[in-house]
Design a protein around this motif. Sequence first.
Motif, PDB file in Angstrom:
ATOM      1  N   GLU A   1       0.828  -1.209   0.000  1.00 40.53           N
ATOM      2  CA  GLU A   1       0.000   0.000   0.000  1.00 40.53           C
ATOM      3  C   GLU A   1       0.862   1.258   0.000  1.00 40.53           C
ATOM      4  N   GLU A   2       1.983   1.219   0.694  1.00 42.38           N
ATOM      5  CA  GLU A   2       2.887   2.366   0.727  1.00 42.38           C
ATOM      6  C   GLU A   2       3.625   2.514  -0.599  1.00 42.38           C
ATOM      7  N   ALA A   3       3.933   1.388  -1.227  1.00 39.25           N
ATOM      8  CA  ALA A   3       4.740   1.419  -2.450  1.00 39.25           C
ATOM      9  C   ALA A   3       3.920   1.772  -3.682  1.00 39.25           C
ATOM     10  N   GLU A   4       2.633   1.442  -3.682  1.00 35.53           N
ATOM     11  CA  GLU A   4       1.812   1.610  -4.891  1.00 35.53           C
ATOM     12  C   GLU A   4       1.619   3.075  -5.270  1.00 35.53           C
ATOM     13  N   VAL A   5       1.830   3.380  -6.547  1.00 30.34           N
ATOM     14  CA  VAL A   5       1.545   4.705  -7.099  1.00 30.34           C
ATOM     15  C   VAL A   5       0.645   4.511  -8.318  1.00 30.34           C
ATOM     16  N   THR A   6       0.431   5.568  -9.088  1.00 28.36           N
ATOM     17  CA  THR A   6      -0.479   5.485 -10.229  1.00 28.36           C
ATOM     18  C   THR A   6       0.238   5.868 -11.516  1.00 28.36           C
ATOM     19  N   LEU A   7      -0.352   5.446 -12.645  1.00 25.65           N
ATOM     20  CA  LEU A   7       0.168   5.875 -13.942  1.00 25.65           C
ATOM     21  C   LEU A   7       0.089   7.394 -14.079  1.00 25.65           C
ATOM     22  N   THR A   8      -0.961   7.977 -13.514  1.00 26.45           N
ATOM     23  CA  THR A   8      -1.121   9.426 -13.574  1.00 26.45           C
ATOM     24  C   THR A   8       0.110  10.125 -13.024  1.00 26.45           C
ATOM     25  N   GLU A   9       0.568   9.676 -11.877  1.00 23.07           N
ATOM     26  CA  GLU A   9       1.705  10.321 -11.218  1.00 23.07           C
ATOM     27  C   GLU A   9       2.989  10.147 -12.030  1.00 23.07           C
ATOM     28  N   ILE A  10       3.150   8.966 -12.627  1.00 21.45           N
ATOM     29  CA  ILE A  10       4.324   8.756 -13.480  1.00 21.45           C
ATOM     30  C   ILE A  10       4.276   9.698 -14.672  1.00 21.45           C
ATOM     31  N   TRP A  11       3.099   9.791 -15.286  1.00 20.17           N
ATOM     32  CA  TRP A  11       2.969  10.619 -16.487  1.00 20.17           C
ATOM     33  C   TRP A  11       3.242  12.084 -16.196  1.00 20.17           C
ATOM     34  N   ARG A  12       2.765  12.588 -15.053  1.00 19.39           N
ATOM     35  CA  ARG A  12       3.004  13.990 -14.712  1.00 19.39           C
ATOM     36  C   ARG A  12       4.502  14.275 -14.582  1.00 19.39           C
ATOM     37  N   LEU A  13       5.242  13.316 -14.062  1.00 15.53           N
ATOM     38  CA  LEU A  13       6.698  13.484 -13.978  1.00 15.53           C
ATOM     39  C   LEU A  13       7.319  13.497 -15.375  1.00 15.53           C
ATOM     40  N   MET A  14       6.843  12.596 -16.235  1.00 12.48           N
ATOM     41  CA  MET A  14       7.372  12.542 -17.603  1.00 12.48           C
ATOM     42  C   MET A  14       7.041  13.814 -18.382  1.00 12.48           C
ATOM     43  N   GLU A  15       5.851  14.365 -18.158  1.00 15.24           N
ATOM     44  CA  GLU A  15       5.454  15.590 -18.850  1.00 15.24           C
ATOM     45  C   GLU A  15       6.406  16.744 -18.547  1.00 15.24           C
ATOM     46  N   LEU A  51      13.071  12.767 -12.596  1.00 13.91           N
ATOM     47  CA  LEU A  51      13.375  11.471 -13.213  1.00 13.91           C
ATOM     48  C   LEU A  51      14.814  11.435 -13.694  1.00 13.91           C
ATOM     49  N   LEU A  52      15.470  10.305 -13.506  1.00 13.15           N
ATOM     50  CA  LEU A  52      16.833  10.131 -14.026  1.00 13.15           C
ATOM     51  C   LEU A  52      16.800  10.068 -15.548  1.00 13.15           C
ATOM     52  N   THR A  53      17.746  10.728 -16.174  1.00  7.35           N
ATOM     53  CA  THR A  53      17.852  10.686 -17.641  1.00  7.35           C
ATOM     54  C   THR A  53      19.251  10.256 -18.075  1.00  7.35           C
ATOM     55  N   ASN A  54      19.998   9.652 -17.144  1.00  7.43           N
ATOM     56  CA  ASN A  54      21.395   9.296 -17.400  1.00  7.43           C
ATOM     57  C   ASN A  54      21.591   7.823 -17.739  1.00  7.43           C
ATOM     58  N   GLY A  55      20.510   7.158 -18.135  1.00 11.67           N
ATOM     59  CA  GLY A  55      20.616   5.739 -18.472  1.00 11.67           C
ATOM     60  C   GLY A  55      20.168   4.814 -17.356  1.00 11.67           C
ATOM     61  N   TRP A  56      20.036   5.351 -16.125  1.00 19.26           N
ATOM     62  CA  TRP A  56      19.558   4.534 -15.007  1.00 19.26           C
ATOM     63  C   TRP A  56      18.035   4.535 -15.011  1.00 19.26           C
ATOM     64  N   VAL A  57      17.471   3.519 -14.401  1.00 18.00           N
ATOM     65  CA  VAL A  57      16.017   3.334 -14.456  1.00 18.00           C
ATOM     66  C   VAL A  57      15.322   4.023 -13.286  1.00 18.00           C
ATOM     67  N   ASN A  58      14.110   4.494 -13.546  1.00 17.97           N
ATOM     68  CA  ASN A  58      13.206   5.014 -12.522  1.00 17.97           C
ATOM     69  C   ASN A  58      12.144   3.942 -12.270  1.00 17.97           C
ATOM     70  N   ILE A  59      11.991   3.527 -11.025  1.00 14.77           N
ATOM     71  CA  ILE A  59      11.182   2.362 -10.685  1.00 14.77           C
ATOM     72  C   ILE A  59       9.907   2.778  -9.946  1.00 14.77           C
ATOM     73  N   PHE A  60       8.791   2.225 -10.387  1.00 15.10           N
ATOM     74  CA  PHE A  60       7.490   2.499  -9.769  1.00 15.10           C
ATOM     75  C   PHE A  60       6.732   1.185  -9.591  1.00 15.10           C
ATOM     76  N   TYR A  61       5.780   1.178  -8.669  1.00 12.32           N
ATOM     77  CA  TYR A  61       4.924   0.010  -8.478  1.00 12.32           C
ATOM     78  C   TYR A  61       3.472   0.431  -8.713  1.00 12.32           C
ATOM     79  N   VAL A  62       2.881  -0.117  -9.776  1.00 14.59           N
ATOM     80  CA  VAL A  62       1.564   0.322 -10.250  1.00 14.59           C
ATOM     81  C   VAL A  62       0.693  -0.901 -10.545  1.00 14.59           C
ATOM     82  N   LYS A  63      -0.570  -0.848 -10.147  1.00 17.70           N
ATOM     83  CA  LYS A  63      -1.498  -1.934 -10.485  1.00 17.70           C
ATOM     84  C   LYS A  63      -1.881  -1.833 -11.961  1.00 17.70           C
ATOM     85  N   ASP A  64      -1.943  -2.997 -12.617  1.00 20.43           N
ATOM     86  CA  ASP A  64      -2.340  -3.005 -14.028  1.00 20.43           C
ATOM     87  C   ASP A  64      -3.858  -2.924 -14.142  1.00 20.43           C
TER      88      ASP A  64
END
Length: 221
Positions: free
Chosen positions: A143-157, A167-180
């Motif tokens: 429950e603490e780890a779960e986020v939403t696609l909305t929140e990811i998209w706002r960061l990408m925008e 968000l990292l743009t240096n080749g390293w990954v940004n990790i999220f936990y989202v329900k499908d």
Amino acid sequence: KVMSEQQVPQVSAMMGQLVAHQSGFNALPKSDRQFVLQEPKAAIIMMVDAICNRSKEPAPERTYSILRRIQPEPTPVATGPFSADNTFFSKKSGVNMVNHGDNFKTWYTGKVEEEAPEGMLIPLTLIQAAYDREIIADLGGEEEAEVTLTEIWRLMERQASGEKGDLLTNGWVNIFYVKDKDGVLRAVGVGWGGGGWGVRADALDDGQWRDGGQVFSRPPA
């Protein structure tokens, strides 16, 4: 009492959060659940009273084992209805993207989120290689780890063309936990490369994440 125009969206957001975390009501015995069904107004009064009289002491700062908190914190995300098809899978979104992973396409095409929580996602650096379950445990549970696609998209925008930002743009990954779209929690990796954002999704613990990646979650309650 009649709610003011300012109160209506706040109450709507609260109801959305209660629905999102409705599994917490499973702890109620059957008799108490029946009471809520039969006396909803009384149940709400009791909930409001318990919330108003809760301890106002600030929560202790969460300590992490395999993650390190980063400063400064991101800005709040916008709320409102969100469609994956009109954003992640649209060529007219305004965000530079490259091809997404097959799992992400299968699991998230058609997903709609009515309203993302208000607030901020905090970035944490992964200081050692770890599996998803280890990361999720360090965040305090699913429950603490779960986020939403909305929140990811706002960061990408905010970094539509790979600008520097949360968000990292240096080749390293940004990790999220989202329900499908079927309600299954997945690990979603977002990375910049080849002139655009790429997004992949994996089943939990499908492999280890390398240290140096960045995990996003909400601040501890």
